[in-house]
Design a protein around this motif. Structure first.
Motif, PDB file in Angstrom:
ATOM      1  N   SER A 291       0.838  -1.204   0.000  1.00  0.00           N
ATOM      2  CA  SER A 291       0.000   0.000   0.000  1.00  0.00           C
ATOM      3  C   SER A 291       0.874   1.257   0.000  1.00  0.00           C
ATOM      4  O   SER A 291       0.503   2.280  -0.584  1.00  0.00           O
ATOM      5  CB  SER A 291      -0.926   0.003   1.215  1.00  0.00           C
ATOM      6  OG  SER A 291      -0.144  -0.102   2.391  1.00  0.00           O
TER       7      SER A 291
ATOM      8  N   THR B 219       2.530   1.582  -3.616  1.00  0.00           N
ATOM      9  CA  THR B 219       1.615   2.095  -4.664  1.00  0.00           C
ATOM     10  C   THR B 219       1.342   3.580  -4.469  1.00  0.00           C
ATOM     11  O   THR B 219       0.807   4.235  -5.355  1.00  0.00           O
ATOM     12  CB  THR B 219       0.271   1.337  -4.656  1.00  0.00           C
ATOM     13  OG1 THR B 219      -0.225   1.303  -3.324  1.00  0.00           O
ATOM     14  CG2 THR B 219       0.419  -0.073  -5.192  1.00  0.00           C
ATOM     15  N   ASP B 220       1.704   4.116  -3.318  1.00  0.00           N
ATOM     16  CA  ASP B 220       1.473   5.540  -3.049  1.00  0.00           C
ATOM     17  C   ASP B 220       2.689   6.400  -3.418  1.00  0.00           C
ATOM     18  O   ASP B 220       2.660   7.621  -3.293  1.00  0.00           O
ATOM     19  CB  ASP B 220       1.160   5.698  -1.553  1.00  0.00           C
ATOM     20  CG  ASP B 220       0.385   6.970  -1.264  1.00  0.00           C
ATOM     21  OD1 ASP B 220      -0.541   7.276  -2.040  1.00  0.00           O
ATOM     22  OD2 ASP B 220       0.727   7.663  -0.281  1.00  0.00           O
TER      23      ASP B 220
ATOM     24  N   GLU C  75       4.735   1.030 -11.491  1.00  0.00           N
ATOM     25  CA  GLU C  75       3.477   1.413 -10.835  1.00  0.00           C
ATOM     26  C   GLU C  75       2.335   0.452 -11.184  1.00  0.00           C
ATOM     27  O   GLU C  75       1.566   0.053 -10.312  1.00  0.00           O
ATOM     28  CB  GLU C  75       3.109   2.851 -11.207  1.00  0.00           C
ATOM     29  CG  GLU C  75       4.097   3.859 -10.618  1.00  0.00           C
ATOM     30  CD  GLU C  75       3.700   5.302 -10.884  1.00  0.00           C
ATOM     31  OE1 GLU C  75       2.639   5.527 -11.529  1.00  0.00           O
ATOM     32  OE2 GLU C  75       4.447   6.205 -10.460  1.00  0.00           O
TER      33      GLU C  75
ATOM     34  N   ARG D 201       0.201  -2.046  -8.559  1.00  0.00           N
ATOM     35  CA  ARG D 201      -1.258  -1.962  -8.330  1.00  0.00           C
ATOM     36  C   ARG D 201      -1.912  -3.320  -8.603  1.00  0.00           C
ATOM     37  O   ARG D 201      -2.800  -3.748  -7.880  1.00  0.00           O
ATOM     38  CB  ARG D 201      -1.876  -0.870  -9.220  1.00  0.00           C
ATOM     39  CG  ARG D 201      -1.580   0.544  -8.702  1.00  0.00           C
ATOM     40  CD  ARG D 201      -2.525   1.557  -9.321  1.00  0.00           C
ATOM     41  NE  ARG D 201      -2.336   1.709 -10.750  1.00  0.00           N
ATOM     42  CZ  ARG D 201      -1.461   2.551 -11.302  1.00  0.00           C
ATOM     43  NH1 ARG D 201      -0.723   3.338 -10.548  1.00  0.00           N
ATOM     44  NH2 ARG D 201      -1.336   2.631 -12.616  1.00  0.00           N
TER      45      ARG D 201
END
Ligand SMILES: Cc1cc2nc3c(=O)[nH]c(=O)nc-3n(C[C@H](O)[C@H](O)[C@H](O)COP(=O)(O)OP(=O)(O)OC[C@H]3O[C@@H](n4cnc5c(N)ncnc54)[C@H](O)[C@@H]3O)c2cc1C
Length: 483
Positions: free
Chosen positions: A456, A459-460, A473, A477
């Motif tokens: 998490s 992905t940020d 990226e 995801r």
């Protein structure tokens, strides 16, 4: 020289990448350190391996002539002069002993006719190329990577036997400069330990530049001819060549060092066995517990260290010289973990810490593996083959670099990245990438694996646009969704 001058807190045997770092850091920390080196101070990497190879590859990308590339390579390799490397160690307070070192008993080493004693010994003797046993090989004009990286010859027809990273890099160099290159590899694909796409893409790139890749075959016989050599292959093929470059293997330098006198089992086909602190394991030393015990004493806290004594060490070893032996450590190629100077440097830092009494264990989960070709290949952590072998259930997601804006800008259509998560633990455990300078933009994945960064968070993370780094990226995801 007096007996006192002959004693050092630490003797480092071998002055390559590993030995230099260890001896310099320990001397700076206040230890008395002697480093024993019988050839060029600096070892393999600056003169015969990484630095000249990368310089030549860089010259191919810049379109330099062979003559310029050779001149540049020799300059980058310090013109095979280890004087300044030795001087830098001496400036840091290291006593550099020139000559072949051989352990003469627990706590003692002979260099030439002089015996030196030590409390800790660090073995950093590296590795050396080996030649396979092939009919006619020893009578043929053969290079190992050492010769290929110091010679000025540009063979018209070159057979590269063994497609390890060094073999692939040198094949690309010589083909770029006009040699007719044939690569012979016994495995059915390049880089067989890595994700299949990596070897396939690299193979495609090498073939497109005219290299003849013969996979799944080996050399069976070599005969000198009037104009060079004739090479017979295991599939019945025959090749004529001017030179054969053998990159099929290297072996840790552990024979004739006297390690048996410390109870260390010496098996030249494997490296020195070390525990996670890089302490060498002994099998049956006089005065030490038998079988698999760490060699030597508990590391002692030294001046200036925030000591945290190791508690799992072995028993005392008498030196016969009035000294008490400390530990025997090893780092670098001699441990059989390489060849890789960044891994060597990592182990070196682990040794430094432990010798100074601050316990540190090596963590090998995120050590990068790189082939510096164009495109380059980067891999870290588990690959699909290694995960299979170790029973780790991988979840894979990938992305083609051609879909990035950066590839559109640079008119570059090759390359791919794949990320591997452990399906059970839900964290990244491996990755592979093929693409322009992949080793530069994949480091964040090494950090993510090492730190077990939650997906998490990954992905940020925002990547600059347009970069190849953006390529991670989409698969990140996808992994989050599928987990
Ligand atoms: C062609 C090629 C390209 C490479 N490119 C890369 C790359 O791009 N990236 C990468 O990660 N790795 C690369 N490597 C691997 C890298 O060069 C090695 O991992 C690294 O040099 C190992 O360092 P070391 O200190 O363990 O050993 P070395 O550098 O080999 O040092 C060992 C030293 O010990 C000395 N010695 C040995 N025995 C004795 C003795 N009895 N007494 C005194 N001295 C002794 C030797 O003379 C030597 O100087 C490459 C290797 C090759 C061959």
């Amino acid at each position: 020289m007096s007996v006192a001058q002959n004693h050092h807190d630490v003797v480092v045997l071998g002055g390559g990448t590993t030995g230099r770092l260890i001896s310099t850091e320990l001397a700076r920390a206040g230890c008395t350190v002697a480093l024993v080196e019988n050839a060029l101070a600096g070892g393999e990497s600056p003169y015969f391996a990484c630095m000249p190879a990368k310089s030549l590859l860089h010259s191919t990308r810049r379109g330099e002539t062979w003559e310029l590339a050779i001149a540049r390579r020799d300059e980058v390799a310090g013109n095979l002069d280890g004087t300044s490397a030795a001087a830098r160690m001496a400036e840091a307070g290291v006593t550099v002993l020139r000559g072949l070192g051989r352990i003469s008993g627990p706590g003692a080493i002979r260099v030439g006719t002089v015996t030196y004693t030590f409390t800790d010994l660090v073995v950093c003797t590296g590795s050396e190329p080996t030649l396979p046993s092939i009919d006619g090989l020893l009578d043929a004009p053969v290079w190992t990577s050492d010769e290929a990286l110091v010679c000025a010859d540009l063979p018209r027809r070159l057979v590269v036997f063994g497609a390890d990273p060094a073999g692939c890099e040198l094949a690309q160099v010589y083909a770029s400069y006009g040699s007719q290159v044939t690569v012979i590899e016994s495995a059915r694909r390049l880089l067989g330990a890595e994700a299949p796409f990596a070897g396939d893409m690299l193979g495609g790139a090498l073939r497109r530049m005219g290299i003849d890749l013969r996979l799944g075959v080996t050399l069976s016989q070599i005969r000198r001819t009037e104009f060079g050599v004739r090479v017979a292959l295991s599939d019945g093929g025959v090749l004529d060549a001017d030179r054969i470059l053998v990159t099929t293997g290297r072996r840790p330098r552990i024979t004739d060092l006297g390690l048996e006198l410390l109870g260390v089992a010496v098996d030249p086909s494997r490296g020195l066995s070390v525990d996670p602190t890089c302490r060498v394991l002994v099998t049956d030393p006089p005065g030490l517990p038998a079988s698999g015990s760490p060699a030597g004493l508990v590391p002692r806290p030294r001046a200036g260290s925030t000591a945290q004594a190791d508690t799992d060490a072995g028993a005392h070893a008498g030196t016969g010289t009035g000294q008490v032996a400390g530990s025997v450590w090893a780092a670098g190629d001699v441990t059989g973990t390489g060849p890789s100077p960044h891994l060597a440097r990592y182990q070196a830092r682990v040794v430094v810490s432990n010798v100074l009494g601050v316990r540190r264990e090596a963590d090998y989960r995120a050590i990068p593996r790189v082939v510096h070709t164009t495109p380059s290949v980067y891999a870290v952590g588990f690959s699909p083959p290694s995960a299979d072998a170790e029973g780790v259930d991988l979840l894979a997601a990938g992305y083609d670099l051609a879909s990035t804006a950066r590839a559109a800008v640079e008119d570059d259509d090759g390359g791919r990245v794949e990320l591997y998560a452990d399906r059970v633990r839900g964290v990244l455990v491996g990755a592979a990438a093929v693409g322009p300078y992949a080793e530069e933009w994949m480091s964040e994945i090494a950090l993510a694996i090492r730190a077990e960064t939650p997906l998490s968070v990954l992905t940020d993370v925002v990547h600059a646009f347009p970069t190849y780094g953006e390529a991670i990226e989409v698969p990140l995801r996808e992994l989050v969704e599928r987990l």
